[in-house]
Design a protein around this motif. Structure first.
Motif, PDB file in Angstrom:
ATOM      1  N   TYR A   1     -44.723  26.680 -15.189  1.00  0.00           N
ATOM      2  CA  TYR A   1     -44.058  26.476 -13.908  1.00  0.00           C
ATOM      3  C   TYR A   1     -42.921  27.481 -13.876  1.00  0.00           C
ATOM      4  CZ  TYR A   1     -40.506  24.713 -10.750  1.00  0.00           C
ATOM      5  OH  TYR A   1     -39.546  24.621  -9.781  1.00  0.00           O
ATOM      6  N   ASN A   2     -42.942  28.374 -12.896  1.00  0.00           N
ATOM      7  CA  ASN A   2     -41.918  29.396 -12.756  1.00  0.00           C
ATOM      8  C   ASN A   2     -41.261  29.213 -11.393  1.00  0.00           C
ATOM      9  OD1 ASN A   2     -40.446  31.740 -12.222  1.00  0.00           O
ATOM     10  ND2 ASN A   2     -41.863  33.051 -13.334  1.00  0.00           N
ATOM     11  N   PRO A   3     -40.005  28.715 -11.362  1.00  0.00           N
ATOM     12  CA  PRO A   3     -39.359  28.457 -10.079  1.00  0.00           C
ATOM     13  C   PRO A   3     -38.824  29.702  -9.373  1.00  0.00           C
ATOM     14  CG  PRO A   3     -37.856  27.940 -11.875  1.00  0.00           C
ATOM     15  CD  PRO A   3     -39.170  28.343 -12.497  1.00  0.00           C
ATOM     16  N   GLY A   4     -38.917  30.850 -10.007  1.00  0.00           N
ATOM     17  CA  GLY A   4     -38.355  32.066  -9.434  1.00  0.00           C
ATOM     18  C   GLY A   4     -39.294  32.802  -8.504  1.00  0.00           C
TER      19      GLY A   4
ATOM     20  N   ARG B   1     -38.714  23.566 -21.654  1.00  0.00           N
ATOM     21  CA  ARG B   1     -37.868  24.417 -20.819  1.00  0.00           C
ATOM     22  C   ARG B   1     -37.696  25.767 -21.508  1.00  0.00           C
ATOM     23  NH1 ARG B   1     -37.381  22.485 -15.807  1.00  0.00           N
ATOM     24  NH2 ARG B   1     -37.252  20.232 -15.888  1.00  0.00           N
ATOM     25  N   ARG B   2     -37.771  26.813 -20.743  1.00  0.00           N
ATOM     26  CA  ARG B   2     -37.650  28.165 -21.283  1.00  0.00           C
ATOM     27  C   ARG B   2     -36.350  28.803 -20.812  1.00  0.00           C
ATOM     28  NH1 ARG B   2     -41.411  28.281 -25.328  1.00  0.00           N
ATOM     29  NH2 ARG B   2     -43.324  27.317 -24.544  1.00  0.00           N
ATOM     30  N   GLU B   3     -35.857  29.763 -21.586  1.00  0.00           N
ATOM     31  CA  GLU B   3     -34.594  30.421 -21.246  1.00  0.00           C
ATOM     32  C   GLU B   3     -34.669  31.200 -19.942  1.00  0.00           C
ATOM     33  OE1 GLU B   3     -34.375  34.501 -23.679  1.00  0.00           O
ATOM     34  OE2 GLU B   3     -34.423  32.743 -24.978  1.00  0.00           O
ATOM     35  N   TRP B   4     -35.871  31.550 -19.499  1.00  0.00           N
ATOM     36  CA  TRP B   4     -36.005  32.291 -18.246  1.00  0.00           C
ATOM     37  C   TRP B   4     -35.965  31.366 -17.023  1.00  0.00           C
ATOM     38  CZ3 TRP B   4     -40.581  30.585 -16.201  1.00  0.00           C
ATOM     39  CH2 TRP B   4     -41.579  30.183 -17.083  1.00  0.00           C
ATOM     40  N   GLY B   5     -35.759  30.048 -17.245  1.00  0.00           N
ATOM     41  CA  GLY B   5     -35.569  29.123 -16.138  1.00  0.00           C
ATOM     42  C   GLY B   5     -36.775  28.284 -15.783  1.00  0.00           C
ATOM     43  N   GLY B   6     -37.893  28.525 -16.433  1.00  0.00           N
ATOM     44  CA  GLY B   6     -39.097  27.762 -16.135  1.00  0.00           C
ATOM     45  C   GLY B   6     -39.434  26.769 -17.226  1.00  0.00           C
ATOM     46  N   TYR B   7     -40.675  26.331 -17.206  1.00  0.00           N
ATOM     47  CA  TYR B   7     -41.178  25.337 -18.142  1.00  0.00           C
ATOM     48  C   TYR B   7     -42.604  25.740 -18.472  1.00  0.00           C
ATOM     49  CZ  TYR B   7     -42.455  20.599 -19.776  1.00  0.00           C
ATOM     50  OH  TYR B   7     -42.868  19.514 -20.514  1.00  0.00           O
TER      51      TYR B   7
END
Length: 138
Positions: free
Chosen positions: A127-130, A105-111
């Motif tokens: 994986y970037n959910p934004g 998990r990354r601080e920008w909200g993805g993985y």
């Protein structure tokens, strides 16, 4: 000038090893394959990854400088789920990639996680959910 990247070129030390990694290992298909010179793979609708023999690269572009550390560029392969990140990292490892980091998990909200190709070029699998993540997937 339109904002666009058409070709990403990597000067590779051993073109045969890079060919084996990308074509045989990862299962990608070449659109141009000239042994000893260049391998090109279409990686997007209008984007090509060019793996160019280092000597030929230097003859046209200039001397390549390699030293300690990581090449100062990363490439990214975005996927639609966290599970796909782990699956792609595993497939790259099976193809001979060095695993640089497992998915996390990354601080920008993805993985995301990273692997390195035969020349040490780092690939991020993410994986970037934004909103940017939605721009990157077909």
């Amino acid at each position: 000038m339109d904002p666009r990247i058409s070709v990403v070129t990597l000067a590779v030390h051993d073109l045969a090893a890079s060919r084996r990694f990308y074509l045989e290992g990862l299962g990608w298909t070449a659109v141009v394959d000239v042994p000893g010179e260049v391998v090109m793979v279409q990686v997007g609708e209008h984007v090509v990854l060019s793996l160019w023999d280092e000597a030929a690269f230097e003859a046209e572009v200039g001397p390549v400088s390699r030293g300690d550390g990581v090449p100062p560029v990363t490439l990214a392969h975005n996927v639609a789920t966290v599970e796909e990140v782990d699956a792609v990292l595993a497939a790259a490892g099976a193809a001979g990639a060095s695993r640089v980091s497992r998915g996390e998990r990354r601080e920008w909200g993805g993985y995301s996680g990273y692997f390195a190709d035969p020349d040490g070029f780092r690939w991020e699998v993410a994986y970037n959910p934004g909103p940017v993540g939605r721009l990157l997937l077909p």
